[in-house]
Design a protein around this motif. Structure first.
Motif, mmCIF file in Angstrom:
data_model
loop_
_atom_site.group_PDB
_atom_site.id
_atom_site.type_symbol
_atom_site.label_atom_id
_atom_site.label_comp_id
_atom_site.label_asym_id
_atom_site.label_seq_id
_atom_site.Cartn_x
_atom_site.Cartn_y
_atom_site.Cartn_z
ATOM 1 N N MET A 50 -12.330 14.855 -21.775
ATOM 2 C CA MET A 50 -12.888 16.219 -21.610
ATOM 3 C C MET A 50 -13.645 16.073 -20.510
ATOM 4 S SD MET A 50 -15.711 15.710 -24.703
ATOM 5 C CE MET A 50 -15.989 17.583 -24.681
ATOM 6 N N LEU A 51 -13.930 17.173 -20.072
ATOM 7 C CA LEU A 51 -14.835 17.354 -18.756
ATOM 8 C C LEU A 51 -16.281 17.405 -19.289
ATOM 9 C CD1 LEU A 51 -12.690 19.895 -16.509
ATOM 10 C CD2 LEU A 51 -13.223 17.524 -16.384
ATOM 11 N N GLY A 52 -17.321 17.312 -18.326
ATOM 12 C CA GLY A 52 -18.554 17.478 -18.428
ATOM 13 C C GLY A 52 -19.451 16.268 -18.623
ATOM 14 N N GLY A 53 -18.887 15.095 -18.735
ATOM 15 C CA GLY A 53 -19.743 13.831 -18.435
ATOM 16 C C GLY A 53 -20.813 13.636 -19.715
ATOM 17 N N LEU A 54 -21.925 13.384 -19.267
ATOM 18 C CA LEU A 54 -23.188 13.124 -20.491
ATOM 19 C C LEU A 54 -23.403 14.726 -20.788
ATOM 20 C CD1 LEU A 54 -25.583 10.945 -18.554
ATOM 21 C CD2 LEU A 54 -24.377 10.424 -20.535
ATOM 22 N N ALA A 55 -23.030 15.864 -20.227
ATOM 23 C CA ALA A 55 -23.552 17.062 -20.833
ATOM 24 C C ALA A 55 -22.643 17.273 -22.033
ATOM 25 C CB ALA A 55 -23.607 17.978 -19.827
ATOM 26 N N THR A 56 -21.433 16.975 -21.966
ATOM 27 C CA THR A 56 -20.557 17.261 -23.175
ATOM 28 C C THR A 56 -20.051 16.099 -24.042
ATOM 29 O OG1 THR A 56 -18.637 16.954 -21.812
ATOM 30 C CG2 THR A 56 -19.654 19.155 -21.699
ATOM 31 N N ALA A 57 -19.490 14.828 -23.388
ATOM 32 C CA ALA A 57 -19.240 13.728 -24.227
ATOM 33 C C ALA A 57 -20.696 13.022 -24.748
ATOM 34 C CB ALA A 57 -18.261 12.960 -23.334
ATOM 35 N N GLY A 58 -21.718 13.160 -23.863
ATOM 36 C CA GLY A 58 -22.855 12.740 -24.251
ATOM 37 C C GLY A 58 -23.805 13.374 -25.117
#
Length: 398
Positions: A50-58
């Motif tokens: 999934m895209l988004g890094g810390l903002a989504t997966a985190g």
């Protein structure tokens, strides 16, 4: 340590591009968008799915301010575009009405800053759709594990990757390191530095409580030594540098233990009390960054830079704002690799300011645009880059 010798083998070239962006967080999304919109055949490599890094997966679902806290918007262009995209289907909380719907300078000056809380999963899908619409090739489940340089050692020619099919390579003219950990720079031998004090344990999660879907920003965020005015409380057993697989495995195991413990303080699982979502990647703020052509410091508040390629504010307090020198985005050796996001070239005190979503978007747009326009960063026409950024809606001076 015992070693084994891997048989020499040929690595297949899986594709060739104008620009390759490594890392699909907000910096990588912004860089890929900017590169593609400037005519570059662009590939975005993302280790997760999934895209988004810390903002989504985190689950760090707070789009921090794109204003200076005293009534003035500071970051524009893709930084504002992605903020609006993140709540285009509704906001979870902190909707900035006096910035988006009913302009009110006094509220902008003294009330809520231009920030918002968004849905992680909705944003990840919307960002994916936007990138595909703009012609970016998005490749999930792909980890960069090596960088191949030319004979002179001043250019990266290809990235070695590992994916479900094994090992392969992607070639490009220009690369953007949006890994968050300066992985490409490190692999290619460019000068980098570590956040030596390490990260404290943090592990955000969502819970359903009495029918409400609540965000729990569990844990603590450490700051550079310069900003410590009292002992920061530790949660967990250790600090984490964030660059070792064994350490990261232990960090996630400890995070899971502490999350469950915190959740169960309010009772056992029921239809009214459920652990809805936990982060799927380690919540690391600062690990490794580039030491580039220019190292920016937090004391350079509202300082004019002739080579500025963006503007951003201090998310922690009202007033300070900064211009972004182009020299923070590339190193002294590599001619064709740019930094974007939390691994740009800054001092440790500045790191705490530049690691967040709005600055990641600003640096990403600048890096992606430069990657599309130039083939040698050390001789780049900064005026040309500035002109392109202004045409895209970005601001380059305060």
């Amino acid at each position: 340590m015992r070693y084994i010798e891997e048989p020499k083998r040929e690595i297949p070239v899986l594709g060739e591009y104008d620009v390759i962006v490594a890392g699909g967080g907000f910096a990588g999304i912004s860089a890929a968008l900017a590169a593609a919109r400037n005519g570059a055949k662009t590939l975005l490599l993302e280790r997760e799915y999934m895209l988004g890094g810390l903002a989504t997966a985190g689950l760090v679902t707070v789009y921090l301010p794109i204003c200076d806290g005293i009534g003035n918007q500071v970051s524009f262009g893709i930084a504002e575009e992605l903020l609006r995209l993140s709540i285009s289907r509704g906001a979870e909380a902190e909707y900035p009405a006096h910035w988006l719907d009913e302009p009110d300078f006094e509220k902008r000056k003294n009330g809520q800053r231009f920030r918002v809380r968004f849905s992680a999963n909705v944003f990840a899908i919307l960002a994916e759709q936007l990138l595909l619409k703009e012609g970016v090739t998005v490749r999930y489940g792909t980890a960069v594990c090596g960088a191949v340089k030319n004979e002179q050692g001043n250019r990266v020619e290809s990235l070695i990757v590992e994916d479900k099919g094994g090992r392969g390579a992607f070639c490009a003219k220009m690369f953007v390191d949006a890994t968050g950990d300066a992985d490409i720079f490190h692999m290619a031998g460019e000068k980098t530095t570590l956040f030596k004090q390490g990260n404290l344990l943090a592990a955000w999660y969502y819970a359903v409580e009495d029918g409400k879907y609540n965000l729990h920003p569990f844990g603590v965020c450490d700051v550079p030594d310069k900003y410590k005015d009292e002992e920061t409380p530790d949660i967990g057993s250790r600090r984490y540098l964030g660059l070792d697989a064994d350490e990261l495995s232990f960090m996630m195991q400890e995070a899971h233990e502490k999350q469950l413990e915190d959740f169960l303080k309010k009772g056992e699982v029921s239809s009214e009390h459920a652990l809805a979502t936990i982060g799927t990647i380690p919540l690391l703020r600062m690990t490794r960054m580039l030491q580039g052509a220019y190292v920016m410091d937090d004391e350079e508040i509202r300082m004019h830079f002739d080579d500025s390629v963006g503007t951003f504010s201090d998310w922690r307090k009202r007033g300070p704002a900064y211009e972004l020198p182009f020299g923070t985005l590339f190193g002294n050796t590599l001619q064709n690799v740019l930094a974007a996001g939390r691994n740009i070239s800054v001092t440790e005190p500045m790191w705490d300011i530049t690691r967040v979503i709005p600055v990641c978007a600003v640096t990403g747009e600048a890096a992606g645009t430069a990657a599309a326009l130039f083939d040698n960063l050390h001789s780049a026409d900064v005026k040309k880059l500035q002109k392109a950024l202004i045409a895209q809606g970005a601001h380059i001076h305060l």
